[in-house]
Enzyme design. Structure first.
Site, PDB file in Angstrom:
ATOM      1  N   CYS A  81       0.645   4.521   6.918  1.00  0.00           N
ATOM      2  CA  CYS A  81      -0.072   4.268   8.212  1.00  0.00           C
ATOM      3  C   CYS A  81       0.827   3.699   9.257  1.00  0.00           C
ATOM      4  CB  CYS A  81      -1.321   3.547   8.188  1.00  0.00           C
ATOM      5  SG  CYS A  81      -2.290   4.330   6.717  1.00  0.00           S
TER       6      CYS A  81
ATOM      7  N   CYS B  29     -19.869  -5.312   3.124  1.00  0.00           N
ATOM      8  CA  CYS B  29     -19.111  -4.178   3.826  1.00  0.00           C
ATOM      9  C   CYS B  29     -17.864  -4.113   2.818  1.00  0.00           C
ATOM     10  CB  CYS B  29     -18.864  -3.948   5.168  1.00  0.00           C
ATOM     11  SG  CYS B  29     -17.952  -2.612   6.024  1.00  0.00           S
TER      12      CYS B  29
ATOM     13  N   ARG C 163     -18.323  -1.942  17.775  1.00  0.00           N
ATOM     14  CA  ARG C 163     -17.244  -3.294  17.425  1.00  0.00           C
ATOM     15  C   ARG C 163     -16.157  -3.250  17.985  1.00  0.00           C
ATOM     16  NH1 ARG C 163     -17.481  -3.036  11.941  1.00  0.00           N
ATOM     17  NH2 ARG C 163     -19.563  -3.739  12.105  1.00  0.00           N
TER      18      ARG C 163
ATOM     19  N   CYS D 137       1.073  -1.211   0.118  1.00  0.00           N
ATOM     20  CA  CYS D 137      -0.109  -0.136  -0.031  1.00  0.00           C
ATOM     21  C   CYS D 137       0.818   1.209   0.279  1.00  0.00           C
ATOM     22  CB  CYS D 137      -0.728  -0.085   1.199  1.00  0.00           C
ATOM     23  SG  CYS D 137      -2.071   1.236   1.396  1.00  0.00           S
TER      24      CYS D 137
ATOM     25  N   CYS E  27     -19.297   2.984   8.419  1.00  0.00           N
ATOM     26  CA  CYS E  27     -18.618   2.300   9.394  1.00  0.00           C
ATOM     27  C   CYS E  27     -17.228   3.035   9.769  1.00  0.00           C
ATOM     28  CB  CYS E  27     -18.496   0.751   8.920  1.00  0.00           C
ATOM     29  SG  CYS E  27     -17.181  -0.056  10.064  1.00  0.00           S
TER      30      CYS E  27
ATOM     31  N   CYS F  92       0.265  -0.140  10.313  1.00  0.00           N
ATOM     32  CA  CYS F  92      -0.122  -1.124   9.310  1.00  0.00           C
ATOM     33  C   CYS F  92       0.802  -2.028   8.424  1.00  0.00           C
ATOM     34  CB  CYS F  92      -1.215  -0.278   8.199  1.00  0.00           C
ATOM     35  SG  CYS F  92      -1.722  -1.560   7.145  1.00  0.00           S
TER      36      CYS F  92
ATOM     37  N   CYS G 277     -16.857  -8.323   5.151  1.00  0.00           N
ATOM     38  CA  CYS G 277     -16.296  -7.100   4.962  1.00  0.00           C
ATOM     39  C   CYS G 277     -15.137  -7.409   4.098  1.00  0.00           C
ATOM     40  CB  CYS G 277     -15.798  -6.603   6.294  1.00  0.00           C
ATOM     41  SG  CYS G 277     -17.209  -6.432   7.246  1.00  0.00           S
TER      42      CYS G 277
HETATM   43  N1  SAM Z   1      -6.741   0.729   3.001  1.00  0.00           N
HETATM   44  C1  SAM Z   1      -7.955   1.193   3.490  1.00  0.00           C
HETATM   45  C2  SAM Z   1      -8.070   2.034   4.491  1.00  0.00           C
HETATM   46  O1  SAM Z   1      -7.022   2.174   5.108  1.00  0.00           O
HETATM   47  O2  SAM Z   1      -9.092   2.600   4.778  1.00  0.00           O
HETATM   48  C3  SAM Z   1      -8.749   0.012   4.103  1.00  0.00           C
HETATM   49  C4  SAM Z   1      -7.739  -1.311   5.074  1.00  0.00           C
HETATM   50  S1  SAM Z   1      -7.113  -0.458   6.753  1.00  0.00           S
HETATM   51  C5  SAM Z   1      -6.209  -1.969   6.729  1.00  0.00           C
HETATM   52  C6  SAM Z   1      -8.454  -0.737   7.782  1.00  0.00           C
HETATM   53  C7  SAM Z   1      -8.235  -0.417   8.940  1.00  0.00           C
HETATM   54  O3  SAM Z   1      -7.695  -1.622   9.779  1.00  0.00           O
HETATM   55  C8  SAM Z   1      -7.622   0.785   9.165  1.00  0.00           C
HETATM   56  O4  SAM Z   1      -8.038   1.858   9.340  1.00  0.00           O
HETATM   57  C9  SAM Z   1      -6.869   0.422  10.868  1.00  0.00           C
HETATM   58  O5  SAM Z   1      -7.878   1.128  11.736  1.00  0.00           O
HETATM   59  C10 SAM Z   1      -7.233  -1.094  11.055  1.00  0.00           C
HETATM   60  N2  SAM Z   1      -5.730  -1.559  11.287  1.00  0.00           N
HETATM   61  C11 SAM Z   1      -4.878  -1.879  10.317  1.00  0.00           C
HETATM   62  N3  SAM Z   1      -3.616  -2.322  11.004  1.00  0.00           N
HETATM   63  C12 SAM Z   1      -4.067  -2.176  12.211  1.00  0.00           C
HETATM   64  C13 SAM Z   1      -3.373  -3.008  13.377  1.00  0.00           C
HETATM   65  N4  SAM Z   1      -1.868  -3.169  13.362  1.00  0.00           N
HETATM   66  N5  SAM Z   1      -3.930  -2.741  14.664  1.00  0.00           N
HETATM   67  C14 SAM Z   1      -5.246  -2.443  14.887  1.00  0.00           C
HETATM   68  N6  SAM Z   1      -6.006  -1.696  13.798  1.00  0.00           N
HETATM   69  C15 SAM Z   1      -5.415  -1.958  12.279  1.00  0.00           C
HETATM   70 FE1  SF4 Z   2      -2.862   1.067   3.520  1.00  0.00          FE
HETATM   71 FE2  SF4 Z   2      -2.944  -0.082   5.691  1.00  0.00          FE
HETATM   72 FE3  SF4 Z   2      -2.983   2.523   5.730  1.00  0.00          FE
HETATM   73 FE4  SF4 Z   2      -5.052   1.018   4.629  1.00  0.00          FE
HETATM   74  S1  SF4 Z   2      -4.437   1.223   6.926  1.00  0.00           S
HETATM   75  S2  SF4 Z   2      -4.266   2.957   3.854  1.00  0.00           S
HETATM   76  S3  SF4 Z   2      -3.967  -0.639   4.010  1.00  0.00           S
HETATM   77  S4  SF4 Z   2      -1.346   1.335   5.030  1.00  0.00           S
END
Ligand code: SAM
Ligand code: SF4
Ligand code: DTB
Length: 326
Positions: A68, A140, A272, A64, A200, A71, A108
């Protein structure tokens, strides 16, 4: 601004103008007071014997472009995930059917995109949404940022809800991600809302933010009128290879307090308990349900990380006397 909503037991004001100070006072109540108030509000709007079971599938994993910090799927970090491009429609629908047979009512689909693509891959996602709906499940998606047209197309395909988390407060946001702005997040939420798809949106605790940051995020979530249909609260899963790998685990009582405060701030939303259950005892999870969590992810995997296994979850729900929503 507030709206009086009638419920069977009494009336409660749905508010869109909570302040950080008010929510902090609620969050910091003696635990019994907080749980009692959360349960009182919960029972006005929800059946306390029911829980929503949702199943996640990562339909496109890794690489990606966003950064973040939490992530494992970000191309900016060295976390190990099983990268793959968009899964084919039949495989996704087979997974949805399996989830339904395991008692899940919502499916989802998550993708590691900064924004949803504007090519045939998006058409395939629309086909997945239609297929999930045809199975009689709620559908979702979480695909990153959307344009107006994409939001409309998803609505037409029958999408129930779009997940797009604020993750943290506006004030703390640049400690978490710098490749997009808080305002961009809010703009996508607005587009989703205008398309008629329900929202959501929630966040993560344990990223080094303060309690006031958590309350500030709840204030922003609760400014949406109507409130988001569902509010996922995640505990940080500190993944090796991400900049947050070494953060200490969040105290589970903080999760209980966060859930209870979200419940009180947004009485008729689904709250949730998203990521983090795998770390917690059944007793602690039961406290979270008492605090007002009425939705969980079931199935052995979240997107890229393990979730409690299905047999364990059956034991948990049966011990709590909680039944999955139809
Ligand atoms: N890329 C899209 C986005 O960021 O909206 C969708 C997928 S993203 C993985 C969805 C959510 O997963 C993130 O907004 C975050 O809140 C949650 N998430 C991702 N990695 C995480 C982690 N290591 N611990 C807790 N929540 C996590
Ligand atoms: Fe990409 Fe992970 Fe951020 Fe979603 S949360 S935008 S998958 S880096
Ligand atoms: C949400 O708030 N949590 C889910 C879902 N929405 C998409 C994702 C949790 C991801 C946890 C890390 C992983 O499994 O990769």
């Amino acid at each position: 601004m507030s709206i009086e909503l009638e419920s069977q037991e009494s009336t409660v004001a749905l508010r869109f103008d909570w302040t950080v100070e008010e929510l902090r006072d609620i969050h910091n109540l003696p635990l019994n007071e907080l749980l009692f108030e959360a349960q009182r509000i919960h029972r006005m709007f929800h059946d306390p014997t029911k829980i929503q079971k949702c199943t996640l599938l990562s339909i496109k994993t890794g690489r990606c472009p966003e950064n973040c910090g939490y992530c494992p799927q970000s191309a900016h970090h060295d976390a190990e995930v099983d990268d793959h491009g968009l899964l084919d429609v039949d495989g996704v629908l087979a997974a949805a059917k399996e989830a339904k047979e395991a008692g899940s009512s919502r499916f989802c689909m998550g993708a590691s995109w900064r924004d949803a693509p504007k090519n045939d891959q998006f058409d395939q996602v629309l086909e997945m949404v239609r297929g999930v709906k045809d199975l009689g499940m709620e559908a979702c998606c979480t695909l990153g940022m959307l344009t107006d047209d994409q939001a409309k197309d998803l609505a037409e395909a029958g999408l129930t809800s779009y997940n797009h988390n604020l993750d943290t407060s506006e004030e703390y946001y640049d400690k978490v991600v710098t490749t997009r702005s808080y305002q961009e997040r809010l703009d996508t939420l607005q587009r989703v809302r205008e398309s008629g798809v329900s929202l959501c949106t929630g966040g993560i605790i344990g990223m080094g933010e303060s309690i006031d940051d958590r309350m500030s995020m709840l204030v922003t979530l609760a400014e949406h009128d109507p409130h988001p249909e569902s509010v996922p609260i995640n505990m940080l899963l500190a993944m090796p290879g991400t900049p947050m790998a070494d953060l200490p685990p969040v105290d589970s009582f903080e999760m209980v307090r966060m859930i209870a405060t979200a419940r009180i701030a947004m009485p008729n939303s689904r709250v949730r308990f998203a990521a983090g259950r795998v770390e917690l005892s059944h007793e602690t999870q039961a406290l979270c349900f008492m605090a007002g969590a009425n939705s969980i992810f079931t199935g052995d995997k979240l997107l890229t990380t393990p979730n409690p296994d299905e047999n364990q979850d059956e034991v948990l729900l049966s011990k709590c006397g909680l039944q999955g929503e139809a």
